[in-house]
Design a protein around this motif. Structure first.
Motif: not given
Length: 577
Positions: A162-187
């Motif tokens: 058995v291989t246990r696997e996790y697919y990281i959805n780090d390619g879509g628009a939601q990670v841009d949203v994340l980045a913008r949110s973090v940027y706000l916290r950064y400010l």
RNA sequence: GCACCCAUAGCUCAGCUGGAUAGAGCGCUGCCCUCCGAAGGCAGAGGUCGAUGGUUCGAAUCCAUCUGGGUGCACCA
């Protein structure tokens, strides 16, 4: 050691003997011949349907086959008696030595009692959780996490690789949203007033990420346009979120073998390769989809896009892989990801999704079927909703207000063991009530407690025995396990290997949890019968040899409970407090 | 509109590639501690397995249609 499989083998060989003798025709398929515990114990120890399933292909009467089979089977010393009942059922009674042997086998093999080679070392990939890396895991993810992890353990126990696997959805628009949110916290970390508009993540969990970003880059990104920082912040934030996810999973005792990044599929030619593989099979074309029915037609405009002919592999409509502007749809990297799994040589794939992804099942199966030429089966398990209760009252979580109940909230309150066990006391495709109070309740209404209690009682016996100076390393005389009540428990133990096979075949770990409850129930029943019948107590005063033998049964029970809990990922407790 | 999931005791749910009189917990009634942990156990009452057809030796289980509930459905991941 699977006694049911053993007896089935005996039945089959009896049938073959009958073939050799000309009683039965030679070309028969015995695949449907089953040996199983009868519903009613009064019918015997095991029953087989052989006569009934063979009646049709042989054009014989079930009773005639059964009568002939009885003669063969009673010649087997392990089978004490066999008789025909009802329409052609064949009930067998086994000699009690067989059940005693089961106890011996459990003690000897320990955790391995119940393991099997049914998986034949086949490589199976279990993908689960795969939550977007945009925040902590919440209760819904928790169920998928627990289910997937238990399923993986179960398959491992059943002999799969058995291989246990996790697919990281780090390619879509939601990670841009994340980045913008973090940027706000950064400010914010720089003392600025910020507003979280729609389309950003307002949760507090990003506050420390903003601070960390500040520590890393200072004021380099303050007042800069998005194009200057987006890529970097996105990378930084995703990593932080995955740290969070890993920590959340660790709190439940879950450790993935592989974290697979969606982003790694872009710009590396992998998506193109997967789509080309489909193209080579003639399954990719340019076309326009029909407007979906039941949706507002005014929102619909026909557009030509690149489509995957998923209907050829069981889907209802063909699915777009490329948008009209030439960008990939989300489906494209998913195809590429599964293509990669196929290419990595897995013999079977399992995806664990939340129920809200139900509409995704057919197209994913179609894709895998197409990419592997139908050779690699993909099973998709959907986990239904978890409804939370506290003091019998349901409580809602609101994602908008940022007040969702996290995996951590649950684990911190009830502990990983109770969380895991409880999440597995329902089959995956039924919704689950999770009541914080009930999960911690110490009564037989609570299966976690009930099973743990049985184990604790065994430990109690062991402690008492030790205190009484009984040498538990002595070889037990298993023939002393002979009372009907004791044999009943031994029979339950004998079911364990069979249960594992069934659970593994159906990919249903919840069966383990229910079995453990039944096993605990049999154990508690025997324990209490010791009240009335002193000879059923595990410890027999002044008769150490007898005690050792009786205790062997308790220890065998414990072996199975611990093996089962191990599959569920629940730590057995030594003692109830 | 379509797809998927669910429907079993008053309540929450099991039911093993179709098998015998459909099971468990809670709740209800009654019993069991001079005795290894009563945080337990035993017994009793409680069912047209959502409905109607079909497949067959046999259906809670498979098929069709229907009813009721949930989820999802177009260049959102």
């Amino acid at each position: 050691m699977n006694l049911f499989a053993d007896i089935r083998t005996a039945v089959i060989s009896a049938l073959e003997t009958m073939q050799a003798a000309g009683t039965l025709p030679n070309d028969l398929d015995f695949a449907n011949v089953a040996v199983e515990p009868p519903r009613d114990a009064a019918h015997g120890d095991m029953a087989t349907n052989a006569a009934m399933v063979l009646a049709k292909p042989t054009k014989m009467k079930p009773r005639d086959i059964a009568d002939a089979l009885v003669l063969q089977l009673t010649a087997n010393p392990r089978i004490e008696s066999a008789d025909v009942a009802g329409p052609g059922f064949l009930n067998m009674r086994l000699s009690s030595a067989l059940w005693q042997d089961v106890v011996g086998a459990a003690l000897e093999q320990g955790e391995a009692f119940g393991r099997s080679d049914m998986g034949q070392g086949k490589k199976v990939n279990v993908e689960y959780v795969s939550a977007n890396p945009t925040g902590p895991l919440h209760v819904g993810h928790t169920r998928g996490a627990v289910f997937g992890d238990a399923l993986a353990s179960l398959l491992d126990y059943a002999g799969y690789n058995v291989t246990r696997e996790y697919y990281i959805n780090d390619g879509g628009a939601q990670v841009d949203v994340l980045a913008r949110s973090v940027y706000l916290r950064y400010l914010e970390a720089h003392g600025q007033e910020v507003a979280f508009e729609d389309g950003t993540y307002p949760g507090d969990y990003l506050v420390p990420v903003g601070v960390e970003l500040k520590e890393k880059v200072g004021d380099a990104y303050v007042g800069k346009p998005e194009s200057d920082w987006l890529l970097d912040v996105r990378e930084f934030s995703t990593e932080k979120m995955m740290d969070l996810v890993r920590a959340d999973l660790a709190s439940l005792g879950i450790k993935m073998d592989v974290f697979y990044s969606e982003k790694s599929l872009y710009g590396t030619g992998r998506i193109e390769a997967a789509i080309n593989a489909l193209k080579d099979k003639g399954l990719i074309y340019e076309g326009v989809l029909e407007p979906p029915k039941g949706k507002k037609p005014e929102d619909w405009e026909p557009r030509e896009q690149t489509l995957f002919k998923s209907t050829e592999h069981g889907d209802d409509v063909d699915r777009p892989v490329m948008k009209s502007d030439g960008a990939w749809t989300y489906f494209a990297p998913d195809i590429a990801y599964h293509y990669d799994k196929v290419m990595r040589g897995f013999d079977e794939l399992i995806d664990v999704f939340g129920a809200d992804h139900g509409g995704y099942v057919k197209r994913m199966k179609a894709a895998v079927s197409a990419l592997s030429d139908g050779k690699v089966p993909l099973d998709i398990k959907l986990t239904q909703l978890v409804k939370l209760y506290k003091n019998g009252e349901p409580f809602k979580m609101s994602k908008r207000a940022g007040t969702f109940v996290t995996l951590r909230d649950v684990v911190d309150q009830v502990g990983p063991g109770a969380t895991r066990f409880h999440m597995l006391t329902r089959k995956n495709d039924a919704s689950l009530d999770f009541d914080f109070d009930k999960v911690l309740e110490q009564s037989k209404d609570n299966p976690v407690f009930y099973v743990q209690y049985a184990n604790a009682r065994v430990n109690s016996v062991l402690r008492k025995a030790k205190a009484a100076g009984i040498d538990l390393s002595a070889t037990p005389d298993l023939t002393q396990i002979s009372h009907a009540a004791e044999i009943t428990l031994a029979k339950k133990i004998a079911e364990w290997p069979r249960l594992v096979s069934i659970a593994a075949r159906t990919n249903e770990p919840h069966r383990i949890a229910f079995y453990l409850y039944d096993l605990a129930s049999e154990f508690h029943a025997l324990w209490n019968r010791g009240n009335d019948l002193p000879e059923l107590r595990f410890i027999q005063d002044g008769e150490d040899a007898t005690s050792v033998s009786k205790i062997a049964l308790a220890r065998a029970t414990q072996v199975v409970i611990c093996a089962g809990l191990g599959i569920l990922g629940v730590e057995p407790v030594e003692e109830m407090r």
